[in-house]
Write a protein that holds these residues in place. Structure first.
Motif, PDB file in Angstrom:
ATOM      1  N   GLN A 211       0.830  -1.213   0.000  1.00 56.04           N
ATOM      2  CA  GLN A 211       0.000   0.000   0.000  1.00 56.04           C
ATOM      3  C   GLN A 211       0.857   1.253   0.000  1.00 56.04           C
ATOM      4  OE1 GLN A 211      -0.594   2.470   2.492  1.00 56.04           O
ATOM      5  NE2 GLN A 211      -2.778   2.916   2.508  1.00 56.04           N
ATOM      6  N   ARG A 212       1.900   1.261   0.824  1.00 62.67           N
ATOM      7  CA  ARG A 212       2.801   2.412   0.875  1.00 62.67           C
ATOM      8  C   ARG A 212       3.507   2.596  -0.472  1.00 62.67           C
ATOM      9  NH1 ARG A 212       1.841   6.285   3.903  1.00 62.67           N
ATOM     10  NH2 ARG A 212      -0.150   5.530   3.137  1.00 62.67           N
ATOM     11  N   PHE A 213       3.980   1.499  -1.043  1.00 58.80           N
ATOM     12  CA  PHE A 213       4.696   1.568  -2.305  1.00 58.80           C
ATOM     13  C   PHE A 213       3.815   2.122  -3.419  1.00 58.80           C
ATOM     14  CE2 PHE A 213       6.138  -0.191  -6.344  1.00 58.80           C
ATOM     15  CZ  PHE A 213       7.490   0.096  -6.325  1.00 58.80           C
ATOM     16  N   GLU A 214       2.587   1.611  -3.523  1.00 60.01           N
ATOM     17  CA  GLU A 214       1.685   2.038  -4.597  1.00 60.01           C
ATOM     18  C   GLU A 214       1.239   3.487  -4.418  1.00 60.01           C
ATOM     19  OE1 GLU A 214       0.946   0.481  -7.345  1.00 60.01           O
ATOM     20  OE2 GLU A 214       2.162  -1.255  -6.797  1.00 60.01           O
ATOM     21  N   HIS A 215       0.939   3.886  -3.186  1.00 61.52           N
ATOM     22  CA  HIS A 215       0.548   5.279  -2.941  1.00 61.52           C
ATOM     23  C   HIS A 215       1.698   6.220  -3.275  1.00 61.52           C
ATOM     24  CE1 HIS A 215      -3.354   5.349  -0.419  1.00 61.52           C
ATOM     25  NE2 HIS A 215      -3.298   4.203  -1.073  1.00 61.52           N
ATOM     26  N   ALA A 216       2.912   5.834  -2.875  1.00 59.76           N
ATOM     27  CA  ALA A 216       4.074   6.689  -3.130  1.00 59.76           C
ATOM     28  C   ALA A 216       4.353   6.806  -4.619  1.00 59.76           C
ATOM     29  CB  ALA A 216       5.289   6.132  -2.407  1.00 59.76           C
ATOM     30  N   LYS A 217       4.164   5.723  -5.344  1.00 61.01           N
ATOM     31  CA  LYS A 217       4.389   5.756  -6.791  1.00 61.01           C
ATOM     32  C   LYS A 217       3.431   6.741  -7.453  1.00 61.01           C
ATOM     33  CE  LYS A 217       3.082   2.227  -9.251  1.00 61.01           C
ATOM     34  NZ  LYS A 217       3.012   0.872  -9.846  1.00 61.01           N
ATOM     35  N   GLU A 218       2.154   6.703  -7.039  1.00 64.14           N
ATOM     36  CA  GLU A 218       1.159   7.650  -7.562  1.00 64.14           C
ATOM     37  C   GLU A 218       1.547   9.077  -7.197  1.00 64.14           C
ATOM     38  OE1 GLU A 218      -1.928   7.237  -9.080  1.00 64.14           O
ATOM     39  OE2 GLU A 218      -2.364   5.084  -8.935  1.00 64.14           O
ATOM     40  N   PHE A 219       1.972   9.273  -5.946  1.00 64.92           N
ATOM     41  CA  PHE A 219       2.349  10.605  -5.476  1.00 64.92           C
ATOM     42  C   PHE A 219       3.547  11.139  -6.259  1.00 64.92           C
ATOM     43  CE2 PHE A 219       5.119  13.227  -2.812  1.00 64.92           C
ATOM     44  CZ  PHE A 219       4.258  14.256  -2.466  1.00 64.92           C
ATOM     45  N   GLY A 220       4.570  10.288  -6.412  1.00 61.25           N
ATOM     46  CA  GLY A 220       5.775  10.727  -7.120  1.00 61.25           C
ATOM     47  C   GLY A 220       5.487  11.099  -8.563  1.00 61.25           C
ATOM     48  N   TRP A 278       7.839   3.424   0.960  1.00 56.99           N
ATOM     49  CA  TRP A 278       7.400   4.709   0.414  1.00 56.99           C
ATOM     50  C   TRP A 278       8.497   5.352  -0.441  1.00 56.99           C
ATOM     51  CZ3 TRP A 278       2.739   7.280   0.453  1.00 56.99           C
ATOM     52  CH2 TRP A 278       2.773   8.563  -0.116  1.00 56.99           C
ATOM     53  N   GLY A 279       9.701   5.389   0.073  1.00 57.97           N
ATOM     54  CA  GLY A 279      10.790   5.999  -0.676  1.00 57.97           C
ATOM     55  C   GLY A 279      11.023   5.323  -2.016  1.00 57.97           C
ATOM     56  N   SER A 280      10.938   4.006  -2.043  1.00 59.54           N
ATOM     57  CA  SER A 280      11.122   3.261  -3.291  1.00 59.54           C
ATOM     58  C   SER A 280       9.998   3.559  -4.274  1.00 59.54           C
ATOM     59  CB  SER A 280      11.176   1.762  -3.001  1.00 59.54           C
ATOM     60  OG  SER A 280      12.215   1.449  -2.106  1.00 59.54           O
ATOM     61  N   ALA A 283      10.384   7.078  -5.670  1.00 58.08           N
ATOM     62  CA  ALA A 283      11.467   7.093  -6.656  1.00 58.08           C
ATOM     63  C   ALA A 283      11.004   6.533  -7.992  1.00 58.08           C
ATOM     64  CB  ALA A 283      12.661   6.290  -6.137  1.00 58.08           C
ATOM     65  N   LEU A 284      10.226   5.442  -7.944  1.00 56.95           N
ATOM     66  CA  LEU A 284       9.703   4.869  -9.182  1.00 56.95           C
ATOM     67  C   LEU A 284       8.743   5.838  -9.865  1.00 56.95           C
ATOM     68  CD1 LEU A 284       9.528   2.540 -11.148  1.00 56.95           C
ATOM     69  CD2 LEU A 284       7.760   1.507  -9.695  1.00 56.95           C
ATOM     70  N   TYR A 286       8.960   9.093  -9.767  1.00 57.60           N
ATOM     71  CA  TYR A 286       9.795  10.097 -10.419  1.00 57.60           C
ATOM     72  C   TYR A 286      10.425   9.537 -11.695  1.00 57.60           C
ATOM     73  CZ  TYR A 286       9.528  12.654  -5.988  1.00 57.60           C
ATOM     74  OH  TYR A 286       9.101  13.314  -4.888  1.00 57.60           O
ATOM     75  N   PHE A 287      10.842   8.272 -11.640  1.00 53.23           N
ATOM     76  CA  PHE A 287      11.424   7.654 -12.823  1.00 53.23           C
ATOM     77  C   PHE A 287      10.394   7.564 -13.958  1.00 53.23           C
ATOM     78  CE2 PHE A 287      12.329   3.853 -15.379  1.00 53.23           C
ATOM     79  CZ  PHE A 287      13.603   4.161 -15.840  1.00 53.23           C
ATOM     80  N   ASN A 288       9.163   7.170 -13.602  1.00 52.23           N
ATOM     81  CA  ASN A 288       8.105   7.100 -14.616  1.00 52.23           C
ATOM     82  C   ASN A 288       7.782   8.476 -15.176  1.00 52.23           C
ATOM     83  OD1 ASN A 288       7.902   4.333 -14.288  1.00 52.23           O
ATOM     84  ND2 ASN A 288       6.196   4.447 -12.850  1.00 52.23           N
ATOM     85  N   ALA A 289       7.929   9.509 -14.334  1.00 49.83           N
ATOM     86  CA  ALA A 289       7.646  10.877 -14.806  1.00 49.83           C
ATOM     87  C   ALA A 289       8.653  11.341 -15.843  1.00 49.83           C
ATOM     88  CB  ALA A 289       7.657  11.838 -13.609  1.00 49.83           C
ATOM     89  N   LEU A 290       9.854  10.746 -15.838  1.00 51.05           N
ATOM     90  CA  LEU A 290      10.853  11.107 -16.845  1.00 51.05           C
ATOM     91  C   LEU A 290      10.377  10.756 -18.251  1.00 51.05           C
ATOM     92  CD1 LEU A 290      14.133   9.938 -15.061  1.00 51.05           C
ATOM     93  CD2 LEU A 290      13.479  12.297 -15.569  1.00 51.05           C
ATOM     94  N   LYS A 291       9.448   9.815 -18.328  1.00 47.20           N
ATOM     95  CA  LYS A 291       8.942   9.390 -19.638  1.00 47.20           C
ATOM     96  C   LYS A 291       7.841  10.301 -20.153  1.00 47.20           C
ATOM     97  CE  LYS A 291       9.587   4.662 -17.974  1.00 47.20           C
ATOM     98  NZ  LYS A 291       8.893   3.367 -17.665  1.00 47.20           N
ATOM     99  N   THR A 292       7.322  11.186 -19.281  1.00 45.39           N
ATOM    100  CA  THR A 292       6.217  12.055 -19.676  1.00 45.39           C
ATOM    101  C   THR A 292       6.766  13.341 -20.269  1.00 45.39           C
ATOM    102  OG1 THR A 292       6.052  13.152 -17.518  1.00 45.39           O
ATOM    103  CG2 THR A 292       4.785  11.127 -17.831  1.00 45.39           C
ATOM    104  N   LYS A 293       6.006  13.897 -21.183  1.00 39.00           N
ATOM    105  CA  LYS A 293       6.373  15.168 -21.787  1.00 39.00           C
ATOM    106  C   LYS A 293       5.718  16.292 -21.033  1.00 39.00           C
ATOM    107  CE  LYS A 293       6.858  13.249 -26.452  1.00 39.00           C
ATOM    108  NZ  LYS A 293       6.402  13.326 -27.868  1.00 39.00           N
ATOM    109  N   ASN A 294       6.422  17.426 -20.899  1.00 37.06           N
ATOM    110  CA  ASN A 294       5.856  18.606 -20.216  1.00 37.06           C
ATOM    111  C   ASN A 294       4.836  19.287 -21.104  1.00 37.06           C
ATOM    112  OD1 ASN A 294       7.494  18.127 -18.023  1.00 37.06           O
ATOM    113  ND2 ASN A 294       9.115  19.497 -18.742  1.00 37.06           N
TER     114      ASN A 294
END
Length: 294
Positions: A211-220, A278-280, A283-284, A286-294
């Motif tokens: 739950q922490r991992f998935e919530h953090a991934k959405e947040f990041g 959560w930290g992991s 981080a994921l 943020y990594f997935n966000a690198l694939k998105t265009k601004n």
């Protein structure tokens, strides 16, 4: 069904064991103007069997894989009350919770009122770690004050305020994003200490870690998607220190509260495990966000 003044939305995530106690404390037979909306997925597929038939209870089977904010969203869409109270099945309300909700008279400037969350007296060290991570900022004692944030696990909102942000709601009722929008709209949030629920954790270690991992991934992902490439890289680079940053904030909040310091050492291994999750996840994201265009 009589006129509905209040819609209560309970999101059930690995917590069907608490449903009977929650329904008993809400006691709809004494509150004909209240509807109870229970949202669940197949991980709690026994929920319908735990409920007696009642005109004021409505079940929503959310899409499998939905997290708590997604279930809250589904309940908010279905609600007919002008006011909506949200909580989770990991929190059992006090006997006077519904009466307290109904007695709250919100002005148009107040978008939400949150209460306090009290940990179960029989909580294990792991349960205390979960409580510290999620609820230490909403632990008693609290005063009735204007606040920057409230816990949606025990909160009352004006439905019209939420529905002004339909594009945001499509993603789920992620309360920090809505609270930011409310403040941007010139509205405030309040804490009411008489609005009480009791945290009774039923997550296993694996379930809460995920739950922490998935919530953090959405947040990041949400946090970084609109940032420049440079800022995305900075966020990703700094993400390994997140568990230690969060741990320091939690320890500071415990010290300020002053009532739970003896629980820190037994809970520490669990705290670090869940903060690493959560930290992991962040981080994921943020990594997935690198694939998105601004």
């Amino acid at each position: 069904m009589a006129r509905v003044d209040l819609s209560i939305i309970v999101a059930v995530e690995y917590a069907q064991q608490n449903i009977s106690a929650i329904v008993e404390e809400i006691n709809l037979d004494l509150h004909s103007n209240v509807e109870l909306i229970i949202c669940y997925t197949d991980v709690d597929k026994g929920v319908p069997t735990l409920l007696s038939r009642h005109d004021n209870i409505h079940l929503i089977h959310s899409e499998n894989g939905s997290r708590i904010p997604h279930m809250w969203r589904d309940g908010i869409y279905a609600a007919v009350g002008d006011q909506v109270a949200v909580t989770t099945a990991h929190c059992v309300p006090s006997a006077d919770w519904v009466d307290q909700l109904l007695s709250l008279k919100q002005s148009t400037e107040v978008a939400g009122v949150g209460g306090v969350i009290i940990n179960d007296s029989a909580a294990s060290a792991r349960d205390w770690a979960i409580y510290f991570i999620r609820y230490i900022n909403y632990a008693p004692p609290k005063k009735a004050i204007v606040a920057d944030d409230i816990a949606a696990d025990n909160a009352l909102y004006q439905r019209t305020d939420i529905m002004k942000h339909t594009e945001l709601l499509k993603l789920g009722f992620w309360e920090p994003s809505f609270h930011a929008e409310f403040r941007h709209d010139g509205k405030c949030l309040k804490i009411e200490p008489e609005l009480r629920v009791f945290h009774q954790n039923t997550y296993t270690t694996r379930q809460f870690f995920n739950q922490r991992f998935e919530h953090a991934k959405e947040f990041g992902l949400a946090r970084a998607s609109s940032k420049s490439l440079l800022l995305k890289l900075v966020l990703l680079f700094l993400s390994p220190i997140l568990p230690f940053v969060f741990l320091s904030k939690i320890l500071r909040a415990i010290r300020i509260n002053g009532h739970y310091t003896k629980r820190i050492i037994p809970a520490s291994p669990w705290l670090m495990l869940f903060l690493i999750a959560w930290g992991s996840g962040e981080a994921l994201g943020y990594f997935n966000a690198l694939k998105t265009k601004n």
